[in-house]
Design an enzyme around this catalytic site. Structure first.
Site, PDB file in Angstrom:
ATOM      1  CE  LYS A 140      42.240  34.543  44.173  1.00 24.53           C
ATOM      2  NZ  LYS A 140      42.207  35.909  44.654  1.00 24.53           N
ATOM      3  CE  LYS A 155      34.301  34.529  44.810  1.00 26.00           C
ATOM      4  NZ  LYS A 155      35.130  35.096  45.885  1.00 26.00           N
ATOM      5  CE  LYS A 189      36.818  42.900  44.847  1.00 27.56           C
ATOM      6  NZ  LYS A 189      37.800  41.897  45.271  1.00 27.56           N
TER       7      LYS A 189
HETATM    8  N1  AQP Z   1      30.047  36.135  44.853  1.00 28.03           N
HETATM    9  C1  AQP Z   1      30.158  36.437  46.139  1.00 28.03           C
HETATM   10  N2  AQP Z   1      29.151  36.166  47.002  1.00 28.03           N
HETATM   11  C2  AQP Z   1      29.254  36.490  48.303  1.00 28.03           C
HETATM   12  N3  AQP Z   1      30.343  37.079  48.851  1.00 28.03           N
HETATM   13  C3  AQP Z   1      31.367  37.362  48.037  1.00 28.03           C
HETATM   14  N4  AQP Z   1      32.571  37.947  48.264  1.00 28.03           N
HETATM   15  C4  AQP Z   1      33.242  38.017  47.101  1.00 28.03           C
HETATM   16  N5  AQP Z   1      32.510  37.506  46.107  1.00 28.03           N
HETATM   17  C5  AQP Z   1      31.343  37.074  46.653  1.00 28.03           C
HETATM   18  C6  AQP Z   1      33.019  38.433  49.551  1.00 28.03           C
HETATM   19  O1  AQP Z   1      33.560  39.728  49.352  1.00 28.03           O
HETATM   20  C7  AQP Z   1      34.615  39.946  50.262  1.00 28.03           C
HETATM   21  C8  AQP Z   1      35.790  40.542  49.541  1.00 28.03           C
HETATM   22  O2  AQP Z   1      36.489  39.609  48.889  1.00 28.03           O
HETATM   23  P1  AQP Z   1      37.953  39.916  48.343  1.00 28.03           P
HETATM   24  O3  AQP Z   1      38.006  41.195  47.656  1.00 28.03           O
HETATM   25  O4  AQP Z   1      38.946  39.755  49.425  1.00 28.03           O
HETATM   26  O5  AQP Z   1      38.219  38.788  47.331  1.00 28.03           O
HETATM   27  P2  AQP Z   1      37.351  37.661  46.783  1.00 28.03           P
HETATM   28  O6  AQP Z   1      36.580  36.912  47.798  1.00 28.03           O
HETATM   29  O7  AQP Z   1      38.265  36.831  45.938  1.00 28.03           O
HETATM   30  O8  AQP Z   1      36.324  38.505  45.926  1.00 28.03           O
HETATM   31  P3  AQP Z   1      36.234  38.583  44.388  1.00 28.03           P
HETATM   32  O9  AQP Z   1      35.182  39.583  44.046  1.00 28.03           O
HETATM   33  O10 AQP Z   1      36.071  37.211  43.814  1.00 28.03           O
HETATM   34  O11 AQP Z   1      37.635  39.191  44.034  1.00 28.03           O
HETATM   35  P4  AQP Z   1      38.777  38.691  43.048  1.00 28.03           P
HETATM   36  O12 AQP Z   1      38.048  38.504  41.752  1.00 28.03           O
HETATM   37  O13 AQP Z   1      39.762  39.801  43.027  1.00 28.03           O
HETATM   38  O14 AQP Z   1      39.346  37.413  43.580  1.00 28.03           O
HETATM   39  C9  AQP Z   1      34.889  38.628  50.962  1.00 28.03           C
HETATM   40  O15 AQP Z   1      34.319  38.671  52.262  1.00 28.03           O
HETATM   41  C10 AQP Z   1      34.183  37.614  50.095  1.00 28.03           C
HETATM   42  O16 AQP Z   1      33.733  36.480  50.830  1.00 28.03           O
END
Ligand code: AQP
Length: 330
Positions: A115, A199, A202
């Protein structure tokens, strides 16, 4: 209310519109788990400000996420659905744990490295201590189980180390959490449609399909999905785009990968992408309908949030009271 079910904790950041990756990797599984465990499902807004957020957008995303939790079928009476910043004990325990976390062990966390590389202009201390806050989230509710993807395994390991360290330094106080390993169907890792080696995320949604996208948008995004120069619809490491589409199709149609491959034996890539999009549109339709109903009912949402806050606070207070006593606070 105390019960004898094992306690499970998980959270999602309100850092943008949820993707089908969040759904298949987390939310869908939350719904399955709610019958077997005493679940704490948190909207981790404190975590989300480690990256710059626009306040009004963050507020709206938080309501949206609670509404999505409900729309996916999470029962707010049976589970504890709550917002992290409304329970001050998360920050209180973070401080105590921070004073028991070595600088070197925090520095080893790969998510911090990733990050900070992604946001070189905002490498804040919160980003560095993010895993300690995550440990506090889990330990505060004495969680037995935490559903984690590969990307969060290192953080859960830290939470376990910190619980063991605290218990050894003072006396047994904190439950040492175990990872909850999702079944093959649950916990799928969904990749970006525009770059299937990355990956789906969001906060970086070039090739992300959002849970609230219209059917037209979903169809358009899948039609544009990156594939390869081959013609075979087979799951293979050398075919990340096709493999990702098969993963999405199999999760939405509740089929195995090999059943999904059979469905597309003599089908071209163009038609395949349309069929994948249709399965997603159909799978999301009931959730989107529920969501549209719930998000309009502000009074109901406030009631859900308030009940969640009260239940979470009660449980968290018990832990923080013990912790404060053990470290010597009056
Ligand atoms: N692409 C993905 N495939 C499977 N699982 C996913 N998760 C996120 N992206 C995928 C799962 O969603 C949960 C929530 O995650 P988070 O909001 O704590 O942050 P993250 O993992 O960093 O998700 P994002 O969407 O990538 O958010 P940002 O962009 O804000 O960093 C977790 O259980 C994660 O494994």
């Amino acid at each position: 209310m105390e019960n004898d079910k094992k306690i499970l904790f998980s959270g999602i950041q309100p850092s943008g519109y949820l993707t089908i990756g969040n759904y298949l990797g987390a939310l869908k599984n939350f719904v399955t788990l709610q019958n077997d465990y005493d679940c704490y499902y948190c909207v981790v807004d404190l975590h989300s400000i480690t990256i710059d957020q626009v306040p009004a957008v963050l507020r709206q995303n938080t309501y949206n996420l609670i509404a999505l939790y409900l729309a996916c079928g999470l029962d707010y009476k049976q589970n504890t659905l709550f917002i992290q910043s409304q329970v001050p004990a998360h920050c209180e325990l973070t401080w105590v744990l921070s004073c028991n976390t070595m600088f070197g062990e925090a520095r080893r966390m790969t998510q911090f490295k990733e990050k900070s590389a992604k946001h070189p202009d905002n490498i804040n201390v919160g980003l560095f201590s993010y895993p300690v806050l995550m440990a506090a989230d889990i330990l505060l509710y004495q969680a037995d189980l935490v559903p984690v993807g590969n990307d969060q395994k290192q953080h859960l390991e830290l939470a376990r180390d910190l619980a063991i360290r605290f218990n050894n330094k003072f006396s047994p106080t904190l439950t040492v959490p175990e990872p909850y390993i999702a079944s093959k169907q649950g916990g799928a890792r969904i990749m970006d449609l525009a770059d299937p080696t990355k990956k789906m995320s969001k906060s970086d949604n070039g090739g992300a399909v959002l849970m609230l996208d219209t059917p037209e948008d979903i169809m358009r995004k899948f039609k544009r999905a990156v594939t390869d120069s081959d013609t075979q619809i087979k799951y293979h490491a050398s075919k990340p785009g096709i493999s990702n589409l098969l993963t999405i199709y199999s999760a939405f149609s509740s089929k195995t990968i090999s059943e999904s491959e059979k469905d597309f034996e003599d089908v071209g890539y163009g038609d395949f992408k349309i069929r994948v999009a249709e399965s997603v549109i159909e799978g999301l339709r009931p959730i989107q309908n529920e969501y549209s109903r719930i998000i309009k009912d502000k009074a109901f949402l406030e009631q859900v949030i308030d009940e969640g806050r009260q239940k979470a606070t009660q449980k968290a207070f018990k832990t923080i009271r013990k912790i404060y006593k053990k470290v010597g606070f009056i």
